[in-house]
Design an enzyme around this catalytic site. Structure first.
Site, PDB file in Angstrom:
ATOM      1  CG  ASP A  25      -2.108   0.865   1.085  1.00 39.42           C
ATOM      2  OD1 ASP A  25      -2.293   1.452   0.007  1.00 39.42           O
ATOM      3  OD2 ASP A  25      -2.872   0.988   2.056  1.00 39.42           O
ATOM      4  CG  ASN A  73      -7.851  -2.770  -5.713  1.00 40.26           C
ATOM      5  OD1 ASN A  73      -6.855  -3.468  -5.600  1.00 40.26           O
ATOM      6  ND2 ASN A  73      -8.200  -1.886  -4.772  1.00 40.26           N
TER       7      ASN A  73
HETATM    8  C1  FPP Z   1      -2.068   0.156  -3.158  1.00 45.76           C
HETATM    9  O1  FPP Z   1      -1.582   1.469  -3.199  1.00 45.76           O
HETATM   10  C2  FPP Z   1      -1.554  -0.586  -4.278  1.00 45.76           C
HETATM   11  C3  FPP Z   1      -2.304  -1.244  -5.181  1.00 45.76           C
HETATM   12  C4  FPP Z   1      -3.776  -1.318  -5.164  1.00 45.76           C
HETATM   13  C5  FPP Z   1      -1.677  -1.944  -6.306  1.00 45.76           C
HETATM   14  C6  FPP Z   1      -0.409  -2.648  -5.954  1.00 45.76           C
HETATM   15  C7  FPP Z   1       0.115  -3.180  -7.196  1.00 45.76           C
HETATM   16  C8  FPP Z   1       1.407  -3.204  -7.546  1.00 45.76           C
HETATM   17  C9  FPP Z   1       2.525  -2.771  -6.710  1.00 45.76           C
HETATM   18  C10 FPP Z   1       1.724  -3.758  -8.875  1.00 45.76           C
HETATM   19  C11 FPP Z   1       1.788  -5.243  -8.770  1.00 45.76           C
HETATM   20  C12 FPP Z   1       2.154  -5.794 -10.036  1.00 45.76           C
HETATM   21  C13 FPP Z   1       2.527  -7.060 -10.227  1.00 45.76           C
HETATM   22  C14 FPP Z   1       3.057  -7.476 -11.527  1.00 45.76           C
HETATM   23  C15 FPP Z   1       2.425  -8.074  -9.164  1.00 45.76           C
HETATM   24  P1  FPP Z   1      -2.612   2.652  -3.340  1.00 45.76           P
HETATM   25  O2  FPP Z   1      -2.841   2.914  -4.775  1.00 45.76           O
HETATM   26  O3  FPP Z   1      -3.862   2.314  -2.595  1.00 45.76           O
HETATM   27  O4  FPP Z   1      -1.827   3.813  -2.671  1.00 45.76           O
HETATM   28  P2  FPP Z   1      -2.418   4.960  -1.718  1.00 45.76           P
HETATM   29  O5  FPP Z   1      -2.980   4.250  -0.511  1.00 45.76           O
HETATM   30  O6  FPP Z   1      -1.236   5.794  -1.405  1.00 45.76           O
HETATM   31  O7  FPP Z   1      -3.464   5.671  -2.518  1.00 45.76           O
END
Ligand code: FPP
Length: 251
Positions: A25, A73
């Protein structure tokens, strides 16, 4: 060389988690801090994940399960959803050869019915190309939710002809998405939130939790070592009591 002291050997083995679950996250906030779009954070997040897989494997972790895209998501803006789908496709072509060569076995868990044929084929290719690797198993949870997992396990059991009085925990575990892995020992969530967010609900019954403010794109070896050090001091009793000679140092 085997450890001649069985209690010390048991302690050493138990101090490294066999299975780590990871909620990555903070990508969006990391990007915003740099005045960049959220996608920039996710892109960086993939590179950080590839390094983290190696670092966990080097420390003796056998299974790493990461939450890449949850059942919920889809509620994100369409642009971000399609960006994440594209990113996973690119990541497979960019990193598959490297990870396969480094002994990583890749598994995808989640509902594949809602993703494109192209992505499904890329996953099948990644799973097939790495099926015989044994250094570490990286399970990528994509379109995954813990509640979905329980429901799909029940459906699978019913489809296999299991009768109501034959349903027990072992039977359901056999049909859960992570049936090939032990339950996670350690659950790490970056980004400062302290919740499970519908990840591995069934499997996390006795998992130890480690929350860090660190945003996922900043997560590196120092944070991995901090999480593993905290885990090594946990006194895991699984609802029972532990013989004092097996308690972790300082517990
Ligand atoms: C949460 O951060 C992250 C996600 C919902 C996506 C995580 C995905 C990746 C790191 C890519 C994975 C890819 C592969 C190939 C496995 P957020 O967007 O909720 O961040 P925030 O809380 O700061 O808004």
């Amino acid at each position: 060389m085997t450890n001649p002291n069985p209690i010390a050997a048991a302690q050493a083995a138990a101090s490294v988690p066999r299975h780590v679950a990871l909620v990555m996250d903070g990508n969006g906030r990391w990007a915003r801090q740099r005045f960049m779009p959220r996608f920039f954070g996710h892109k960086q997040g993939v590179d950080v994940l590839v390094r983290a897989v190696n670092a966990f494997a080097d420390r003796g972790v056998e299974f790493l399960t990461v939450f890449a895209f949850s059942s919920e998501n889809w509620k994100r803006p369409a642009e971000e959803v399609s960006g994440l789908m594209g990113l996973v496709l690119v990541a497979v072509s960019k990193y598959l050869t490297k990870m396969a060569g480094e002994g990583v076995r890749i598994r995808i868990i989640g509902d594949r019915s809602a993703v494109s044929d192209k992505l499904r084929k890329a996953w099948e290719q990644a799973e097939a190309a790495t099926a015989h690797n044994t250094r570490i198993t990286l399970s990528v949870a994509f379109n995954y939710g813990g509640r979905w997992d329980v429901v799909q396990a029940c459906r699978q059991a019913l489809a296999a002809g299991v009768k109501a009085d034959e349903v027990d925990e072992a039977c359901l575990s056999k049909h859960m998405a992570l049936s090939f892995a032990p339950d996670p020992d350690l659950f790490i969530r970056t980004g400062g939130e302290m919740r499970i967010s519908n990840f591995l609900l069934w499997q996390a019954a006795y998992t130890e939790f480690f929350f860090t403010e660190c945003l996922w794109p900043d997560f590196g070896e120092a944070q991995i070592d901090a999480a593993l050090a905290a885990f090594a001091h946990r006194d895991r009793r699984f609802g029972g009591i532990r013989p004092p000679e097996l308690a972790p140092a300082g517990a």
